[in-house]
Design a protein around this motif. Structure first.
Motif, PDB file in Angstrom:
ATOM      1  N   LYS A 208     104.621 -60.836   0.077  1.00  0.00           N
ATOM      2  CA  LYS A 208     105.698 -59.861  -0.109  1.00  0.00           C
ATOM      3  C   LYS A 208     105.238 -58.438   0.226  1.00  0.00           C
TER       4      LYS A 208
ATOM      5  N   ASN B 147     102.599 -56.836  -0.475  1.00  0.00           N
ATOM      6  CA  ASN B 147     102.113 -56.174  -1.690  1.00  0.00           C
ATOM      7  C   ASN B 147     101.510 -54.807  -1.352  1.00  0.00           C
TER       8      ASN B 147
ATOM      9  N   ASP C  88      97.691 -54.080  -2.058  1.00  0.00           N
ATOM     10  CA  ASP C  88      96.845 -54.876  -1.166  1.00  0.00           C
ATOM     11  C   ASP C  88      96.939 -54.393   0.280  1.00  0.00           C
TER      12      ASP C  88
ATOM     13  N   HIS D  13     108.224 -52.684  -9.118  1.00  0.00           N
ATOM     14  CA  HIS D  13     107.338 -53.771  -8.700  1.00  0.00           C
ATOM     15  C   HIS D  13     108.218 -54.877  -8.112  1.00  0.00           C
ATOM     16  N   TYR D  14     107.710 -55.585  -7.098  1.00  0.00           N
ATOM     17  CA  TYR D  14     108.577 -56.584  -6.458  1.00  0.00           C
ATOM     18  C   TYR D  14     109.086 -57.628  -7.443  1.00  0.00           C
TER      19      TYR D  14
ATOM     20  N   LYS E 280     108.258 -53.302  -0.828  1.00  0.00           N
ATOM     21  CA  LYS E 280     107.903 -54.296   0.187  1.00  0.00           C
ATOM     22  C   LYS E 280     107.983 -53.723   1.606  1.00  0.00           C
TER      23      LYS E 280
END
Length: 562
Positions: free
Chosen positions: A299, A301, A304, A434-435, A457
Motif C-alpha cells: 500500500k 507505506n 518504508d 494511516h492507511y 498511499k
C-alpha cells in the motif's frame, strides 16, 4: 632544539580513549622537539573538553584543531598534513595508542641517517572488543625484513603493511603540486603505497603501538560494505595517482573485491591489460556496490517508501530492495526489528551475514508477540535507532551498552532531500490518516474549512509537498508527523482507531529523543477539533528547530559510516 616531528592525532568522539592516546605520546623520550596536532572533526561527546584540558597544561606541546563542523576524514586529515611544517610527521587515531617510550626516537634516528627511506613502521598489537589480542605480523604469516621496496609483483606474505599508528613519514616525499587525490596520502593502504613509491620502508619488528578495534574508529566504525567500497575506490585512485605505473600490484588487490564489483571474465581481463580504459569506468564500477535494504511497498507505506529515497541520497551505491529476512543487510526507516527476533520454537543458527541497524525501531513493546524471543536471529551491527525505548531494548538483547550510536528517525532528513522551495502554504490544516484508518468515521470530527486530506498511499514526493503546503498537520501515521517535524511544521498526533499495530509504543519511542514532553494525542473517537482549536494546538507544539537540526546533523554523520 628544533621541532622535528608533528604527530597528527586524529579524533572524533573518542572521549573514552583520547587520554590514553595523548598520554602515550607525551611519554615519548626524544632528543628533539615534537608537537602534537589534535585534529578533531567536530566531536559531539566530551572529547573536546578533555583535549582542551591537555592544551591548557601543555600549550607549547599540543595544538588543537577543532573543526567547526564535521568535514569528513579525508578533509580533516588532509588539511592536517598540509599544515605540517616539520621534517617528519606521524599519525595516530584517538582510540589507538603507543606502548614504547622510545618509538619515535628510534624511527627518526633511522630516517635521519637514511635519506633513501620515505617512512618507518613497526609491529602493532591488534586488540578487539571481545578481548582478542595478537601481533599483526608474525614470522609464520609474513616474510619479515627490515627493508621493503615497491615490488614487481604483489604478494601479501612478502609485505608488512604497517598499521598507520606505527608510521613516521618523511614530509618532503609528498608532492602536493602534482597530487591528484588527497586519499592517496590519507587512507591506510593508499598512504602506504604512496610512500613506498617515493622511497623505502624501514620496518622494526617490535611492538610499539596498539590498534584498538572498537568499531567506533574512522574505518572500524564503518559498515563492512563501506569498508570494501572505500578499499575499492582507494585502489582505483592510487592506481591513477601513479598513472598506472604499478597497475600489476593494484589489480591484484582488487581481486578480493571482484564479487562486490560483479566482474565478468572479460572485465577482469580488461582490468589487467587495459587499466586506463578500465579505471575510467571507476565511478560506474563503484556503483555496483549495493545495499540490500529491507522495506515494504505494501500500500505504498509512506515510512518504508521514504527509506530507499533518503538512504539513496547519502550512500554512493545502488539501493536494492530485499525482503528476505536472511539475506537483506540493512534496515533503515520503519519498525522492522521484531522481524529479526528469533522464534521461540525455532532452532536457528545465526548466519554469517551481519544486519546493519540504521535508525529503525521496534513496533511494539517487549513480549507483545508470544512467539518471539528477546534474541536476534541474525548477527547485528548497530549504527543508530529511532529512540530511547529501542536503544534500551537493544542493550538488553545484545547485553552491551550502546554508547556511540545515533538516536532519531531518519525520516527527519526529508527536508534535506526534498526540494519544496516552490511550494506555498495553501491550507490551514493537513490531515493524514494511516492507511488502516483511511475510512475511519472519526475523521468527521475534524470540523475545519480550509483543510487538505493527504493520501498516505500517494507518492513520497506528493505527500511531502502536500505536507509542506499546510500550516498545521494532524496525523495518525507516524511518518506524517516526523516529516512535518523535519520541515518545522507544527503538528499533533490523532487517534482514529485501535488498529495501528503496537499502540503508542513506536510514537513514544520516537518522541523520547526530544527534551520537552510532547503533547498527548487527540483521540478523535471522543473529541472534536474545530477551527478555533488550531491556534492553541500550535502553541502546544514545543519541538524546537535547532533541536531538529542537531538530530539531522547527527543522522547525516551516521550515514557516512553505512
Amino acid at each position: 632544539m628544533n621541532t622535528k616531528l608533528t604527530i597528527l592525532l586524529i579524533t572524533y568522539n573518542h572521549e573514552k580513549t583520547i587520554e590514553q592516546s595523548i598520554n602515550s605520546i607525551l611519554e615519548q623520550k626524544t632528543n628533539f622537539e615534537f608537537i602534537i596536532n589534535v585534529l578533531d572533526d567536530a566531536s559531539t561527546d566530551n572529547s573536546s573538553n578533555i583535549v582542551a584540558s591537555y592544551v591548557a597544561k601543555y600549550p607549547s606541546k599540543i595544538k588543537y584543531t577543532l573543526r567547526k563542523k564535521n568535514v569528513g576524514v579525508v578533509q580533516n586529515i588532509f588539511q592536517g598534513i598540509k599544515d605540517v611544517k616539520t621534517q617528519y610527521y606521524a599519525t595516530c587515531e584517538g582510540d589507538d595508542y603507543w606502548c614504547d617510550e622510545n618509538k619515535i626516537q628510534m624511527q627518526v634516528d633511522f630516517l635521519d641517517n637514511n635519506s633513501d627511506y620515505s617512512f618507518s613502521g613497526h609491529n602493532t598489537i591488534f586488540k578487539s572488543n571481545n578481548g582478542e589480542e595478537r601481533k599483526i605480523f608474525s614470522e609464520e604469516s609474513y616474510t619479515i625484513k627490515s627493508t621493503y621496496s615497491m615490488p614487481l609483483k604483489f604478494s601479501n606474505k612478502n609485505f608488512v603493511k604497517v598499521h598507520p599508528s606505527s608510521r613516521v613519514y618523511r614530509t618532503s616525499c609528498i608532492d602536493f603540486a602534482n597530487l591528484k587525490f588527497p586519499d592517496s596520502i590519507i587512507w591506510d593502504s593508499c598512504s602506504y603505497w604512496y610512500f613506498l613509491a617515493k622511497g623505502k620502508l624501514h620496518y622494526i619488528d617490535k611492538v610499539m603501538s596498539i590498534y584498538q578495534y572498537t568499531e567506533d574508529g574512522i574505518f572500524s566504525g564503518s559498515s563492512s560494505r563501506k569498508q570494501r567500497f572505500l578499499a575499492c575506490r582507494n585502489i582505483l585512485n592510487i592506481n591513477k595517482e601513479f598513472d598506472y605505473k604499478y597497475n600489476n600490484i593494484f589489480i591484484q588487490q582488487l581481486k578480493p573485491l571482484c564479487h562486490d564489483l560483479n566482474l565478468s571474465i572479460k572485465e577482469r581481463f580488461l582490468m589487467k591489460l587495459f587499466p586506463r580504459f578500465f579505471t575510467k569506468k571507476g565511478d560506474e564500477l563503484l556503483e555496483k556496490f549495493k545495499i540490500e535494504l529491507l522495506y515494504s511497498d505494501y500500500k505504498n507505506n509512506f515510512g518504508d517508501m521514504l527509506s530507499p529515497e533518503i538512504l539513496g541520497k547519502y550512500v554512493n551505491c545502488k539501493i536494492e530492495k530485499n525482503q528476505c529476512l536472511k539475506s537483506c543487510d540493512t534496515v533503515f526507516i520503519g519498525s522492522h526489528l521484531e522481524l529479526f527476533l528469533k522464534d521461540k520454537t525455532a532452532k536457528i543458527n545465526k548466519n554469517n551475514k551481519t544486519l546493519n541497524i540504521v535508525g529503525t525501531g521496534f513496533i511494539a513493546p517487549e513480549n507483545y508477540y508470544d512467539d518471539k524471543a528477546e534474541e536476534f536471529s541474525r548477527n547485528v551491527r548497530i549504527f543508530g535507532c529511532r529512540g530511547e525505548l529501542t536503544k534500551n531494548r537493544l542493550e538488553k538483547i545484545i547485553d552491551k551498552k550502546l554508547t556511540n550510536i545515533t538516536l532519531g528517525d531518519p525520516g527527519l532528513l526529508a527536508s534535506r532531500i526534498f526540494d519544496t522551495s516552490n511550494v506555498t502554504k495553501k491550507y490551514k490544516v493537513g490531515v493524514i490518516a494511516h492507511y488502516i484508518d483511511e475510512n475511519s468515521p472519526a475523521l468527521e470530527n475534524i470540523n475545519i474549512e480550509n483543510i487538505l486530506l493527504i493520501d498516505i498511499k500517494d507518492s513520497t514526493k506528493n505527500i511531502v509537498e502536500n505536507i509542506t503546503s499546510c500550516e498545521f498537520i494532524l496525523s495518525s501515521a507516524m511518518h506524517g508527523l516526523i516529516v512535518a517535524d523535519s520541515f518545522n511544521i507544527p503538528n499533533r498526533r490523532i487517534i482514529l482507531s485501535d488498529n495501528v499495530e503496537g499502540g503508542n509504543y513506536k510514537f513514544d519511542d520516537y518522541y523520547s529523543i526530544y527534551k520537552e514532553k510532547v503533547a498527548s494525542a487527540i483521540d478523535l473517537r471522543n473529541e472534536v477539533i474545530i477551527e478555533e482549536n488550531i491556534e492553541s494546538l500550535k502553541k502546544e507544539y514545543h519541538i524546537k528547530k535547532d533541536e531538529i537540526t542537531k538530530i539531522q546533523n547527527n543522522l547525516e554523520l551516521m550515514l557516512r559510516r553505512v
